[in-house]
Structures are given as C-alpha cells and as structure tokens.
Design a protein around this motif. Structure first.
Motif, mmCIF file in Angstrom:
data_model
loop_
_atom_site.group_PDB
_atom_site.id
_atom_site.type_symbol
_atom_site.label_atom_id
_atom_site.label_comp_id
_atom_site.label_asym_id
_atom_site.label_seq_id
_atom_site.Cartn_x
_atom_site.Cartn_y
_atom_site.Cartn_z
ATOM 1 N N UNK A 220 10.791 11.553 -1.453
ATOM 2 C CA UNK A 220 11.570 11.985 -0.299
ATOM 3 C C UNK A 220 11.203 13.416 0.125
ATOM 4 N N UNK A 221 10.236 13.552 1.028
ATOM 5 C CA UNK A 221 9.748 14.868 1.469
ATOM 6 C C UNK A 221 9.509 14.850 2.985
ATOM 7 N N UNK A 222 9.347 16.027 3.587
ATOM 8 C CA UNK A 222 8.981 16.065 5.011
ATOM 9 C C UNK A 222 7.668 15.307 5.276
ATOM 10 N N UNK A 223 6.762 15.345 4.308
ATOM 11 C CA UNK A 223 5.493 14.627 4.461
ATOM 12 C C UNK A 223 5.697 13.122 4.584
ATOM 13 N N UNK A 224 6.609 12.584 3.775
ATOM 14 C CA UNK A 224 6.872 11.133 3.823
ATOM 15 C C UNK A 224 7.541 10.768 5.157
ATOM 16 N N UNK A 225 8.470 11.619 5.614
ATOM 17 C CA UNK A 225 9.153 11.359 6.887
ATOM 18 C C UNK A 225 8.125 11.269 8.020
ATOM 19 N N UNK A 226 7.162 12.176 7.979
ATOM 20 C CA UNK A 226 6.106 12.189 8.989
ATOM 21 C C UNK A 226 5.264 10.907 8.905
ATOM 22 N N UNK A 227 4.923 10.534 7.680
ATOM 23 C CA UNK A 227 4.106 9.332 7.470
ATOM 24 C C UNK A 227 4.822 8.074 7.959
ATOM 25 N N UNK A 228 6.145 8.040 7.752
ATOM 26 C CA UNK A 228 6.919 6.857 8.129
ATOM 27 C C UNK A 228 6.910 6.580 9.620
ATOM 28 N N UNK A 229 6.561 7.612 10.411
ATOM 29 C CA UNK A 229 6.579 7.420 11.870
ATOM 30 C C UNK A 229 5.526 6.432 12.346
ATOM 31 N N UNK A 230 4.433 6.287 11.569
ATOM 32 C CA UNK A 230 3.378 5.368 12.014
ATOM 33 C C UNK A 230 3.176 4.213 11.028
ATOM 34 N N UNK A 231 4.088 4.078 10.056
ATOM 35 C CA UNK A 231 3.854 3.118 8.963
ATOM 36 C C UNK A 231 3.957 1.667 9.435
ATOM 37 N N UNK A 232 2.909 0.867 9.208
ATOM 38 C CA UNK A 232 2.984 -0.551 9.567
ATOM 39 C C UNK A 232 4.060 -1.254 8.741
ATOM 40 N N UNK A 233 4.607 -2.326 9.289
ATOM 41 C CA UNK A 233 5.656 -3.094 8.615
ATOM 42 C C UNK A 233 5.233 -3.520 7.206
ATOM 43 N N UNK A 234 4.015 -4.013 7.095
ATOM 44 C CA UNK A 234 3.521 -4.476 5.787
ATOM 45 C C UNK A 234 3.570 -3.360 4.761
ATOM 46 N N UNK A 235 3.124 -2.181 5.165
ATOM 47 C CA UNK A 235 3.096 -1.042 4.250
ATOM 48 C C UNK A 235 4.519 -0.687 3.818
ATOM 49 N N UNK A 236 5.413 -0.731 4.796
ATOM 50 C CA UNK A 236 6.812 -0.388 4.479
ATOM 51 C C UNK A 236 7.381 -1.372 3.461
ATOM 52 N N UNK A 237 7.147 -2.666 3.687
ATOM 53 C CA UNK A 237 7.699 -3.678 2.771
ATOM 54 C C UNK A 237 7.098 -3.553 1.371
ATOM 55 N N UNK A 238 5.808 -3.285 1.316
ATOM 56 C CA UNK A 238 5.151 -3.122 0.011
ATOM 57 C C UNK A 238 5.712 -1.888 -0.704
ATOM 58 N N UNK A 239 5.848 -0.801 0.043
ATOM 59 C CA UNK A 239 6.329 0.452 -0.552
ATOM 60 C C UNK A 239 7.751 0.300 -1.070
ATOM 61 N N UNK A 240 8.564 -0.449 -0.334
ATOM 62 C CA UNK A 240 9.963 -0.609 -0.730
ATOM 63 C C UNK A 240 10.108 -1.209 -2.127
ATOM 64 N N UNK A 241 9.095 -1.962 -2.563
ATOM 65 C CA UNK A 241 9.194 -2.561 -3.897
ATOM 66 C C UNK A 241 9.208 -1.502 -4.990
ATOM 67 N N UNK A 242 8.699 -0.305 -4.700
ATOM 68 C CA UNK A 242 8.720 0.707 -5.759
ATOM 69 C C UNK A 242 9.708 1.845 -5.471
ATOM 70 N N UNK A 243 10.391 1.791 -4.327
ATOM 71 C CA UNK A 243 11.497 2.719 -4.052
ATOM 72 C C UNK A 243 11.069 4.143 -3.719
#
Ligand SMILES: NC(=O)C1=CN([C@@H]2O[C@H](COP(=O)(O)OP(=O)(O)OC[C@H]3O[C@@H](n4cnc5c(N)ncnc54)[C@H](OP(=O)(O)O)[C@@H]3O)[C@@H](O)[C@H]2O)C=CC1
Ligand SMILES: CCCCCCCCCCCCCCCC(=O)[C@@H](N)CO
Length: 297
Positions: A220-243
C-alpha cells in the motif's frame, strides 16, 4: 547400527555445509550505522528508513523531488531514539548519470561517514497489456529499476571492499520471481535485479559484504496507487490472490533479513554455491599472496 549413525553424521555435515552460505558471521548493528536509502522519500523506502532510524541509524535519503524528501525527512526524524541521529537528503536521479550518483555518495560519506548499508528501493512500476505499453516505457523501467540500482551499488562498493564490511539490499518484487499478465515491462526489470544480486553476492562474500534481495507483494504505497490507474482487469484479479501488505510490515521483514539472516534468497543450488564460494576465496588468497611476494622483491 553403526552404519545408521554414520549415515546420520554424514547427512548432518552435508546439511551444515549446504546451509553455511546462509549463516552470517555477525549481524550488523544499525545503531550508529550509516544507511543510504534510495527511493527513501515515499512508500516502502520511507518505511525502511524509519525502521532503520528506530534502531539508531544515520540516514541518507535519496530521491528526485526535493519537497517530498523534506517531508519524508520530518517523518523519519520522529522515529529518533537519540539526539545524535541525523537525516540527510540528497536529490538526484539514480538512473541517469553515473558520475552524478557517484558524487552524491561521496558527499554523503563526507558528512555521515562510510556507508554501512545501501538500500536500493528507488523504482517505478507500470502495468498494461504488452502491445498497449508505449515502447519507451520498456527502456525507462529498465533504466530506473535496474540501472538505478547498479549505479548506487557501484558507487559504494569500493569503500565497502576496503573496509571489508557492508550490506547491499535490492528491492525486487513478487513480479521479479514470476512473470505475470500486465507486467511485460516491469517484471524483466525486477528479474534483472535477481541476476545482479546473486552474481554480486558471489563476488563480495570474501570481503564480508552481504547482498540481500526482497520480493515484496503488492504494498500500500503511492506507487501502487499510481500503478492501479492503468492496471488491466486480469492483473488486478491475479494480484488480489496475494493481497495488499502495509509498507511498515515489508520494511520490518527486509531490514531484519538484511542485518540478521542475509542471503536467504539463495535457496537454489546451495550446494554448488558453497563450492563456488570456495573457488572465489582460493583465488583471492592466491592473488593476495602473489601481491605480497611482489612487494618483497
Ligand atoms: N508498492 C508495491 O506494491 C511494490 C513495490 N515494489 C518496489 O518497491 C520500490 C518502491 O516502491 P513504492 O514504495 O511502491 O514506490 P513509490 O512510488 O511510493 O516511491 C518510489 C520512490 O523512489 C523514488 N524514485 C523513483 N524514481 C527515481 C529515480 N529515477 N531516481 C531517484 N529516485 C527515484 C521516488 O521519489 P522521486 O519520484 O521524487 O524521485 C520515491 O521516493 C520500487 O522499486 C517498486 O518496484 C516491489 C513490490 C511491490
Ligand atoms: C515463489 C513464487 C512466488 C509467486 C507469488 C505469486 C503471487 C501472485 C500475485 C502477484 C502480485 C503482483 C506483485 C507485484 C507487486 C509489484 O511489484 C507492484 N505492485 C509494484 O507497484
């Protein structure tokens, strides 16, 4: 019976030999040590700086934006445990010009003494589908995440070798262990750090310099917030598995790993590493003996 005992002894000795590259001679005391943190003005880097300050270190924060640096310095100073501690801020781009990075390291060594530990945390992430990522991005991520760790490391090593002590830490990512959808530009820059860290460790070990590499999950950092702005759905779903982890938590683990356990990342081919390390040590001893002999002549 005797055979069983003998087998146990052999197994035990083998085990000791295998884990020996993991065991450090002495944990580093952070109290009074000079720690340089690149990317220390935000996110994980800032938390690492705070964690080290809480253990009595002197800190140099390195990043580009001066106002973020000044803000971070205030936050780090709140973690002081004595009134001698100092936080120094230096603004530089760690990925552009090696000469500049070298002079920054020289500057901070003049002020706070030789660097005991370097934390390479400056970096940027980006996610997007391969063909949608601007071509320029592949180069810029490699520059910041990879070269931006090579340059500061290259600049601190000579003094560390002379002093026969030091710690170098690299901050890779879970995406530096496995390639994932959306990280075609980011992952390779983090994989590169692993190759660097492992090779460097083999060169530095005879000089009592230890290299560690961390593979944090989403944090949970400003860098992650920035990255999330362009994150594809697939990437988001995969990432969510590790929290998502908190930066303070990541900082605690990586600092402990760097100062106490060291080199735990080398879980592969430990047996080989043990024997390669002994080749390196032998070469070093031979080189020193012949140097000494030359002097005598
Ligand atoms: N957050 C996460 O989910 C994860 C992050 N990581 C890695 O951890 C590191 C830190 O990430 P995070 O805390 O999220 O990032 P932030 O964006 O919050 O912080 C990045 C820091 O690096 C500095 N920086 C960036 N580029 C440069 C540069 N060229 N020269 C000097 N300093 C620079 C920034 O300051 P400034 O912009 O002012 O220069 C800032 O201090 C990165 O390497 C990232 O890849 C790894 C796994 C997970
Ligand atoms: C031994 C192998 C371990 C593999 C773990 C698999 C985990 C899958 C989920 C991965 C989540 C993505 C992390 C990227 C974090 C990152 O670096 C960016 N968020 C930076 O901002």
């Amino acid at each position: 019976m005797l055979l069983v005992v003998a087998a146990f002894i052999v197994a035990f000795v083998l085990l000791l030999y295998m884990i020996s590259p993991l065991i450090s001679p002495k944990p580093l005391k952070l109290n009074g040590a000079h720690v340089v943190v690149t990317g220390g003005s935000s996110g994980i880097g800032k938390s690492i700086a705070m964690e080290c300050y809480r253990q009595g270190a002197f800190i140099t924060l390195v990043a580009r934006d001066e106002s973020k640096l000044v803000q971070a310095k205030k936050e780090v100073e709140k973690c002081a445990i004595n009134d001698k501690q100092v936080v120094l801020c230096i603004s530089v781009d760690v990925s552009k010009d090696y000469g500049q990075v070298e002079s920054v390291i020289k500057q901070c060594q003049e002020k706070l003494g030789p660097v005991d530990m370097l934390v390479n945390c400056a970096g940027t992430s980006f996610s997007g589908k391969f063909e949608e990522v601007e071509v320029e991005r592949f180069r810029s991520l490699m520059e910041v995440n990879y070269l931006g760790s090579v340059y500061p490391t290259r600049a601190v090593i000579p003094t560390m070798k002379e002093r026969r002590m030091g710690r170098i830490m690299f901050v890779s990512s879970q995406a530096g262990q496995i390639g994932l959808f959306g990280y075609t530009a980011y992952s390779p820059s983090k994989f590169a750090l692993r190759g660097l860290a492992e090779s460097l460790q083999m060169e530095m070990k005879p000089y009592n310099i230890y290299v560690t590499i961390a593979y944090p999950p989403d944090t949970d950092t400003p860098g992650l917030a920035e990255e999330n702005r362009t994150k594809p759905l697939e990437t988001r779903l995969i990432s969510e598995t590790s929290g998502v982890t908190q930066p303070e938590q990541v900082a605690k683990i990586v600092v402990k790993d760097a100062i106490v356990t060291m080199g735990l990342f080398r879980t592969v081919a430990l047996f080989y590493l043990g024997s390669f390390d002994s080749i390196v040590r032998r070469c070093m001893i031979e080189r020193e003996q012949s140097k000494a002999a030359d002097k005598r002549e």
